[in-house]
Design a protein around this motif. Structure first.
Motif, PDB file in Angstrom:
ATOM      1  N   SER A 159       0.828  -1.202   0.000  1.00  0.00           N
ATOM      2  CA  SER A 159       0.000   0.000   0.000  1.00  0.00           C
ATOM      3  C   SER A 159       0.863   1.253   0.000  1.00  0.00           C
ATOM      4  CB  SER A 159      -0.922   0.008   1.230  1.00  0.00           C
ATOM      5  OG  SER A 159      -2.137  -0.628   0.915  1.00  0.00           O
ATOM      6  N   THR A 190       0.860   3.768  -3.113  1.00  0.00           N
ATOM      7  CA  THR A 190       0.351   5.114  -2.827  1.00  0.00           C
ATOM      8  C   THR A 190       1.432   6.167  -3.044  1.00  0.00           C
ATOM      9  OG1 THR A 190      -1.110   4.131  -1.189  1.00  0.00           O
ATOM     10  CG2 THR A 190      -0.845   6.509  -1.114  1.00  0.00           C
ATOM     11  N   CYS A 200       2.279   6.615  -6.798  1.00  0.00           N
ATOM     12  CA  CYS A 200       1.179   7.292  -7.497  1.00  0.00           C
ATOM     13  C   CYS A 200       1.137   8.767  -7.123  1.00  0.00           C
ATOM     14  CB  CYS A 200      -0.168   6.651  -7.153  1.00  0.00           C
ATOM     15  SG  CYS A 200      -0.409   5.060  -7.937  1.00  0.00           S
ATOM     16  N   ALA A 201       1.300   9.061  -5.827  1.00  0.00           N
ATOM     17  CA  ALA A 201       1.218  10.457  -5.387  1.00  0.00           C
ATOM     18  C   ALA A 201       2.349  11.276  -6.003  1.00  0.00           C
ATOM     19  CB  ALA A 201       1.262  10.528  -3.862  1.00  0.00           C
ATOM     20  N   PHE A 220      -3.090  10.467  -2.289  1.00  0.00           N
ATOM     21  CA  PHE A 220      -2.958   9.559  -1.149  1.00  0.00           C
ATOM     22  C   PHE A 220      -4.321   9.012  -0.756  1.00  0.00           C
ATOM     23  CE2 PHE A 220      -3.581   8.634   3.245  1.00  0.00           C
ATOM     24  CZ  PHE A 220      -2.560   7.756   3.517  1.00  0.00           C
ATOM     25  N   ASN A 221      -5.275   9.934  -0.555  1.00  0.00           N
ATOM     26  CA  ASN A 221      -6.590   9.514  -0.075  1.00  0.00           C
ATOM     27  C   ASN A 221      -7.254   8.542  -1.055  1.00  0.00           C
ATOM     28  OD1 ASN A 221      -8.722   9.837   1.944  1.00  0.00           O
ATOM     29  ND2 ASN A 221      -9.880  10.683   0.236  1.00  0.00           N
ATOM     30  N   ILE A 238      -5.796   6.596  -3.546  1.00  0.00           N
ATOM     31  CA  ILE A 238      -5.086   5.350  -3.822  1.00  0.00           C
ATOM     32  C   ILE A 238      -4.997   4.469  -2.572  1.00  0.00           C
ATOM     33  CG2 ILE A 238      -2.961   4.336  -4.744  1.00  0.00           C
ATOM     34  CD1 ILE A 238      -4.403   5.978  -6.844  1.00  0.00           C
ATOM     35  N   TRP A 239      -4.758   5.086  -1.427  1.00  0.00           N
ATOM     36  CA  TRP A 239      -4.642   4.303  -0.188  1.00  0.00           C
ATOM     37  C   TRP A 239      -5.918   3.513   0.081  1.00  0.00           C
ATOM     38  CZ3 TRP A 239      -0.614   3.138   2.870  1.00  0.00           C
ATOM     39  CH2 TRP A 239      -0.876   2.608   4.134  1.00  0.00           C
ATOM     40  N   GLU A 242      -8.222   2.589  -2.220  1.00  0.00           N
ATOM     41  CA  GLU A 242      -8.787   1.989  -3.421  1.00  0.00           C
ATOM     42  C   GLU A 242      -9.035   0.488  -3.250  1.00  0.00           C
ATOM     43  OE1 GLU A 242      -8.051   2.927  -8.119  1.00  0.00           O
ATOM     44  OE2 GLU A 242      -6.351   2.438  -6.847  1.00  0.00           O
ATOM     45  N   THR A 285      -3.198  -4.940  -1.760  1.00  0.00           N
ATOM     46  CA  THR A 285      -3.006  -3.759  -0.917  1.00  0.00           C
ATOM     47  C   THR A 285      -3.923  -3.904   0.297  1.00  0.00           C
ATOM     48  OG1 THR A 285      -4.626  -2.629  -2.299  1.00  0.00           O
ATOM     49  CG2 THR A 285      -2.297  -2.196  -2.755  1.00  0.00           C
ATOM     50  N   SER A 335     -11.337   4.074   3.966  1.00  0.00           N
ATOM     51  CA  SER A 335     -11.640   3.325   2.754  1.00  0.00           C
ATOM     52  C   SER A 335     -13.038   2.729   2.867  1.00  0.00           C
ATOM     53  CB  SER A 335     -10.605   2.226   2.515  1.00  0.00           C
ATOM     54  OG  SER A 335     -10.860   1.121   3.334  1.00  0.00           O
TER      55      SER A 335
END
Lengths: 286, 314
Positions: free
Chosen positions: A85, A89, A92-93, A213-214, A216-217, A219, A234, B137
């Motif tokens: 994760s 993340t 990606c960020a 972050f928000n 992808i973390w 997802e 993840t 999430s």
């Protein structure tokens, strides 16, 4: 006489306070509704913490301990989930911040043919939900030989239309005179970007990074499709599969994992709440 | 939360040609090409080509192993005639209707209450609390709620038991499962709509309220005749964004019920997932995706039209 002196300051002094909106219900009613909302919002979170920290012992009693947390590490490769994760993340960020800054700068500050048309096309892609493109993206990733790898999660998530839009808005807010001054001093367009504009855009970059972050973390849908082996899961996917493995018996263990996965999100919430809020509502409130 | 809820329509309304497109200065065109390359290549590869791919694929039968077979509109016929797919779309629409209405009502009520007379620190406290679920999430939230709403040992049924009520079949009855899905979704997402309303309410000029106060308007009258018309632009944007995001619901029903019991919480995105990755009917999945996208585009187009007609701007 006395009534005149008491009412006069009320009318002239703070008229705004008398007519603030929301005087629909009496004060007690308003407080009651807000308290109920507060309880309903925080209740499930507090309950989760309580269950995670009080696993049931052999006698079936709830006792305060960290056993559920060590259980979570023992029963599932928690370190691996965390590492995956974090890696996905972070990449990606950083990738989104970098590519959005480059593209946003080009759209805001550089002159080239077809700029407005290209920008319109990129904006329009925001309207396309991910579920629509997921099948061809999956085929593409498979064709690239990347299925069941973390790269399958990272690469498609880096180009960001919304981030590009945000960074363009940000760069448009920086005065022209700075670029002109740098150009008079002999800076090339690239130097103007790298040495003048990029350092000034850190708040905009922070918004893009925190939003990434928000998203992808947390997802779930893409990891569910793109990864097959549990060592490439993840956290959200790993936790859901942990619940499946354990059945409904080990509630504390699963919720301990949930609590652990919330910690980085909580840190970002504490430090990045304002940028996150601004980023989420960007372009929607006039 | 699936990705970031963004509002393309509102974003697109910000003027694109804000700088005159002058002929390129020397070197700027090349630099622009370089800077744009990662984003343009990425969006082409992972969004534009896949859209075309989905449109083409929708007319083929393909199980990823054998060669794709052209079948014309067969996938769309299947889509229209399959009871499961039809039910999943009806479920999605029903979910959107109930969840969005609830989300708007809760968010509006709380925004009006929080914007009313209140110390600043308390207002930011409430803003933070209601925002908090957005950072979690959807999978974690659904895990938590699947325990809370468990029929046998869930805390909610235990609390109801204390009130003398018999256990409710939350996740094991068709109505119950949908109710829980709506509640879990709204619990996580009302904070976003709430933030939009807070912004909209803050932009209403105070002197209008003062004037209505002098005229002796009742609070109810003030709300319906001043607040509501003046937040109508925010209301429209908030509603459309909530609809678009709710149309894509997947995580919550997948974790809570896997679409069951029966097909009662199966959603449009869930049948895309199942058709493609469980039944290996990639063409059918693409066709369902296209229909979903058309619905989303229709909603966005309606937003454009409505905002020209019914919304009062200051």
């Amino acid at each position: 006489m006395s009534t005149a002196t008491t009412t006069a300051p009320d009318l002239t002094g703070t008229p705004a306070r008398r007519s603030r909106r929301g005087n629909l219900a009496p004060l007690a009613g308003r407080i009651l509704v807000l308290l109920v909302a507060l309880f309903l919002t925080l209740g499930p979170v507090v309950w989760t913490l309580w269950v995670a920290f009080t696993p049931t012992d052999e006698a079936g009693r709830r006792t305060l301990s960290f056993a559920a947390f060590s259980d979570a590490f023992a029963k599932v490769n928690m370190m691996r989930l965390f590492w995956n994760s974090i890696l996905v993340t972070a990449l990606c960020a950083v990738g989104q911040m970098f590519t959005a800054a480059l593209a946003g700068y080009a759209f805001a500050r550089l002159r080239f043919r077809g700029r407005n048309a290209l920008f319109a096309v990129i904006l329009a892609t925001m309207m396309v939900p991910m579920q629509v493109t997921i099948v061809p993206v999956f085929m593409l990733i498979r064709g690239m030989g990347l299925s069941d790898t973390l790269l399958a999660l990272i690469l498609p998530a880096i180009p960001t239309a919304f981030g590009t839009f945000l960074m363009r808005q940000y760069f448009l807010g920086i005065p022209d005179s700075l670029a002109e001054a740098a150009q008079i001093d002999g800076a090339t367009p690239w130097q103007v970007f790298w040495k003048v504009y990029l350092p000034l855009s850190t708040p905009g970059l922070a918004i893009v990074g925190i939003l990434a972050f928000n998203a992808i973390w947390n997802e779930f849908f893409r990891p569910l499709i793109m990864t097959i082996s549990s060592e490439n899961f993840t956290l959200p996917l790993g936790l859901v599969s942990l619940q499946g493995q354990l059945g409904t018996g080990s509630m504390s263990t699963v919720l301990a994992g949930v609590v652990l996965s919330m910690i980085p999100a909580l840190v970002v919430f504490v430090f990045g709440q304002r940028p996150l809020r601004e980023g989420l509502t960007a372009g929607s409130v006039k | 939360m699936m990705g970031v809820p963004v509002n393309p329509a509102a974003a697109a309304e910000t003027p694109v040609p804000s700088i005159p497109a002058a002929p390129g200065r020397r070197g700027e065109g090349k630099l622009a090409a370089l800077l744009l390359a990662p984003t343009v290549i990425g969006i082409t590869l992972f969004t534009l080509v896949p859209i075309i791919g989905s449109i083409v694929l929708a007319f083929f039968d393909w199980d990823i192993i054998s060669t794709p077979k052209f079948v014309g509109v067969k996938n769309f016929q299947t889509l229209a005639s399959s009871p499961t797919i039809r039910v999943s779309f009806l479920n999605t629409f029903g979910f959107v209707l109930i969840a969005v209405t609830l989300q708007i009502a809760v968010a509006m009520t709380l925004a009006v209450l929080v914007q009313s007379k209140m110390p600043g620190w308390l207002r930011s406290f409430f803003r933070s609390v209601f925002f908090f679920p957005l950072i979690l999430s959807a999978a974690s939230v659904s895990l938590i709620m699947s325990y809370l709403f468990n029929e046998d040992f869930g805390t909610i049924n235990k609390l109801l038991g204390l009130l003398g009520m018999s256990p409710v079949h939350w996740l094991t009855s068709t109505t119950g499962a949908m109710v829980v899905t709506v509640l879990v979704y709204v619990w996580q997402n009302f904070g976003f709509t709430f933030l939009l309303f807070i912004g909209g309410l803050a932009s209403i000029p105070q002197d209008i309220y003062e004037a209505s106060d002098i005229d002796g308007a009742s609070p109810m009258k003030r709300f319906w005749q001043i607040t509501m018309p003046l937040v109508s632009p925010t209301m429209l944007v908030a509603t459309v964004m909530a609809i678009i995001s709710a149309l894509q619901i997947f995580d919550q029903p997948y974790v809570l019920t896997k679409g069951g019991p029966g097909d009662s919480t199966r959603t449009a995105v869930m049948v895309i997932y199942q058709s493609a990755f469980q039944e290996l009917q990639f063409g059918l999945a693409a066709a369902i995706g296209l229909v979903l996208m058309l619905i989303i585009m229709l909603v966005t187009w309606l937003q454009f039209r409505l905002s020209k007609r019914f919304v009062f701007y200051m």
